[in-house]
Design an enzyme around this catalytic site. Structure first.
Site, PDB file in Angstrom:
ATOM      1  N   HIS A 121     182.945 149.977  -5.828  1.00  0.00           N
ATOM      2  CA  HIS A 121     182.558 150.246  -4.439  1.00  0.00           C
ATOM      3  C   HIS A 121     183.419 151.353  -3.816  1.00  0.00           C
ATOM      4  CE1 HIS A 121     179.454 147.147  -3.873  1.00  0.00           C
ATOM      5  NE2 HIS A 121     180.124 146.492  -4.804  1.00  0.00           N
ATOM      6  N   THR A 122     184.119 152.080  -4.640  1.00  0.00           N
ATOM      7  CA  THR A 122     184.933 153.191  -4.139  1.00  0.00           C
ATOM      8  C   THR A 122     184.123 154.484  -4.060  1.00  0.00           C
ATOM      9  OG1 THR A 122     185.698 153.383  -6.405  1.00  0.00           O
ATOM     10  CG2 THR A 122     187.223 152.385  -4.838  1.00  0.00           C
ATOM     11  N   ALA A 135     171.111 144.131 -14.527  1.00  0.00           N
ATOM     12  CA  ALA A 135     172.349 143.509 -14.984  1.00  0.00           C
ATOM     13  C   ALA A 135     173.580 144.224 -14.449  1.00  0.00           C
ATOM     14  CB  ALA A 135     172.381 143.493 -16.509  1.00  0.00           C
ATOM     15  N   SER A 141     170.520 150.739 -15.401  1.00  0.00           N
ATOM     16  CA  SER A 141     169.305 151.133 -16.116  1.00  0.00           C
ATOM     17  C   SER A 141     168.527 152.172 -15.308  1.00  0.00           C
ATOM     18  CB  SER A 141     168.431 149.911 -16.403  1.00  0.00           C
ATOM     19  OG  SER A 141     168.113 149.254 -15.206  1.00  0.00           O
ATOM     20  N   ASP A 199     176.947 156.055 -10.882  1.00  0.00           N
ATOM     21  CA  ASP A 199     176.086 155.698 -12.010  1.00  0.00           C
ATOM     22  C   ASP A 199     175.422 156.936 -12.608  1.00  0.00           C
ATOM     23  OD1 ASP A 199     176.817 153.259 -11.037  1.00  0.00           O
ATOM     24  OD2 ASP A 199     174.854 152.758 -10.209  1.00  0.00           O
ATOM     25  N   TYR A 239     174.909 145.274   0.068  1.00  0.00           N
ATOM     26  CA  TYR A 239     175.527 146.561  -0.284  1.00  0.00           C
ATOM     27  C   TYR A 239     175.611 147.453   0.960  1.00  0.00           C
ATOM     28  CZ  TYR A 239     176.215 150.812  -3.155  1.00  0.00           C
ATOM     29  OH  TYR A 239     176.702 151.972  -3.735  1.00  0.00           O
TER      30      TYR A 239
HETATM   31  C1  GLA Z   1     176.157 150.283  -7.701  1.00  0.00           C
HETATM   32  C2  GLA Z   1     175.930 151.672  -7.085  1.00  0.00           C
HETATM   33  C3  GLA Z   1     177.136 152.574  -7.342  1.00  0.00           C
HETATM   34  C4  GLA Z   1     178.440 151.893  -6.935  1.00  0.00           C
HETATM   35  C5  GLA Z   1     178.524 150.484  -7.521  1.00  0.00           C
HETATM   36  C6  GLA Z   1     179.711 149.724  -7.025  1.00  0.00           C
HETATM   37  O1  GLA Z   1     176.194 150.392  -9.093  1.00  0.00           O
HETATM   38  O2  GLA Z   1     174.767 152.256  -7.635  1.00  0.00           O
HETATM   39  O3  GLA Z   1     176.949 153.802  -6.679  1.00  0.00           O
HETATM   40  O4  GLA Z   1     178.581 151.894  -5.550  1.00  0.00           O
HETATM   41  O5  GLA Z   1     177.360 149.724  -7.221  1.00  0.00           O
HETATM   42  O6  GLA Z   1     180.892 150.269  -7.493  1.00  0.00           O
END
Ligand code: GLA
Length: 378
Positions: A35-36, A121, A125, A170, A219
């Site tokens: 979450h950074t 998960a 994906s 991601d 989120y």
């Molecule tokens: C999800 C979001 C990412 C990130 C993570 C938490 O995967 O798609 O951008 O914020 O949560 O680290």
């Protein structure tokens, strides 16, 4: 892993021709830095050896036709005038839209797509689908591959076309990872460093088999609380606050939830930097401690774990071959990640599976992941 001949064969069956390219883009597991990313902070994910694959050949009529092997569904859309709909095809459509918005002139293609990244998960994906699609367009349209730009445009597709307010981690992990390495990233500048994983250590992904809906609203709520934290400190993002400054001023924050969310982000950023130091020094015990501290912070301060994640992490941490374990990804369900002594990984998998079954009554899927290359043409 997927055999590209199987995919080629499926393409031939579906389109009665041979594909010109086979592209792939990996899912990711985040080692530390949770979450950074949307706080302009640091993250340390790695691409995994579970990817989304597309076999394709170009078309001259401006259409994109994708057959999903896993869902046994087809989607056809026109590059001129892409229309919103619902379901799996919104990811590729969103990427096409974002590429065109950025000025790319695109050629159509037909392809067969298949994925090995478990959906929902927390192994990204959807980012893998986006980056595999971007790779497919780069092949069919003949433009040069720019990993950072493709990650940015894929994130834009997800934010603005699909409507999920994710950060950049991601997509960058799927675009720019390097085999054998973790990907250190500064999410403000997108500067990256490829950091070799320590010797003798396996990265185990522990899937709790729990999935939670409503992740999006939780989120977004965290994002809003983090922004409130940044406003308190008069900075652009919580990345600009040091642990020392936080400690000095935390009692003035007032709002207990904002205080705890900010403490997680600020200490987590420091843990990513410390993790890089530990990797450089090949200090796996230290790295493991940082994993454990990250989990505690996500559980107590950021409050994004669920019972299953806590149970599987406890089961992992209790095993003698485990250096450290933590939840990974957005949270509320999905997967944890553990660092495990390579020579004992089989015993670890059996023991954690049994302990988790005993604690939760659920079956976990535990597997070792190899750090893999970002989006590529095979
Ligand atoms: C999800 C979001 C990412 C990130 C993570 C938490 O995967 O798609 O951008 O914020 O949560 O680290």
């Amino acid at each position: 892993m997927l055999n590209s001949q199987t995919l080629q064969h499926a393409f031939e069956l579906h389109f009665n021709a041979k594909p010109e390219w086979i592209v792939r883009a990996p899912g990711r597991v985040n080692l530390i830095g949770e979450h950074t990313d949307y706080n302009d902070g640091y993250v340390l994910p790695m691409g995994i050896d579970h990817a989304v694959w597309i076999a394709l050949r170009p078309r001259a009529d401006g259409l994109v036709h994708i057959h999903s092997l896993d869902l046994e569904l087809d989607s056809v859309f026109k590059l001129d005038g892409i229309e919103k709909g619902e379901g799996w095809a919104e990811y590729p459509k969103g990427v096409a839209w974002a590429l065109r918005e950025a000025g790319y002139s695109l050629r159509g293609w037909e392809g067969v797509m298949t994925g090995e990244v478990p959906r929902g998960a927390g192994l990204s994906s959807s980012a893998a689908v986006e980056l595999a699609t971007a790779r497919a367009f780069a092949c069919a349209s003949g433009f040069e591959w720019d990993a950072k730009l493709m990650a940015r445009l894929s994130q834009k597709a997800e934010n603005q076309w699909v409507g999920v307010n994710c950060g950049i981690m991601d997509q960058m992990a799927s675009a720019a990872s390097k085999k054998g390495h973790a990907l250190f990233m500064d999410c403000r500048t997108l500067d990256i460093q490829h950091a070799p994983l320590p010797q003798g250590v396996a990265v185990a992904v522990l899937d709790t088999s729990t999935r939670r809906g409503l992740v999006d609203s939780a989120y977004n709520e965290r994002r809003v609380q983090c922004e409130a934290g940044a406003r308190f400190f008069h900075v652009k993002a919580l990345r600009d606050v040091s642990v020392a400054e936080f400690e000095r001023r935390k009692d003035e924050i007032g709002d207990e939830a904002v205080l705890r969310r900010a403490r997680h982000i600020i200490t987590e950023n420091q843990r990513v930097l410390d993790a890089m130091e530990a990797m450089r020094a090949n200090d796996v015990s230290r790295l493991g401690q940082l994993f454990n501290a990250s989990h505690a912070s996500l559980r107590d301060d950021f409050e994004v774990t669920n019972e299953a994640l806590n149970q599987i992490v406890e089961a992992a941490q209790a095993h003698s071959a485990c250096y450290g374990a933590r939840m990974t990804g957005a949270g509320f369900g999905g997967c944890a990640v553990a660092l495990v002594r390579e020579d004992s990984v089989e015993a670890f998998i059996r023991a954690v599976g049994a302990a988790y079954r005993h604690k939760s009554g659920l079956e976990a899927a535990v597997y070792v992941c190899q750090p893999s290359e970002g989006a590529s043409v095979e």
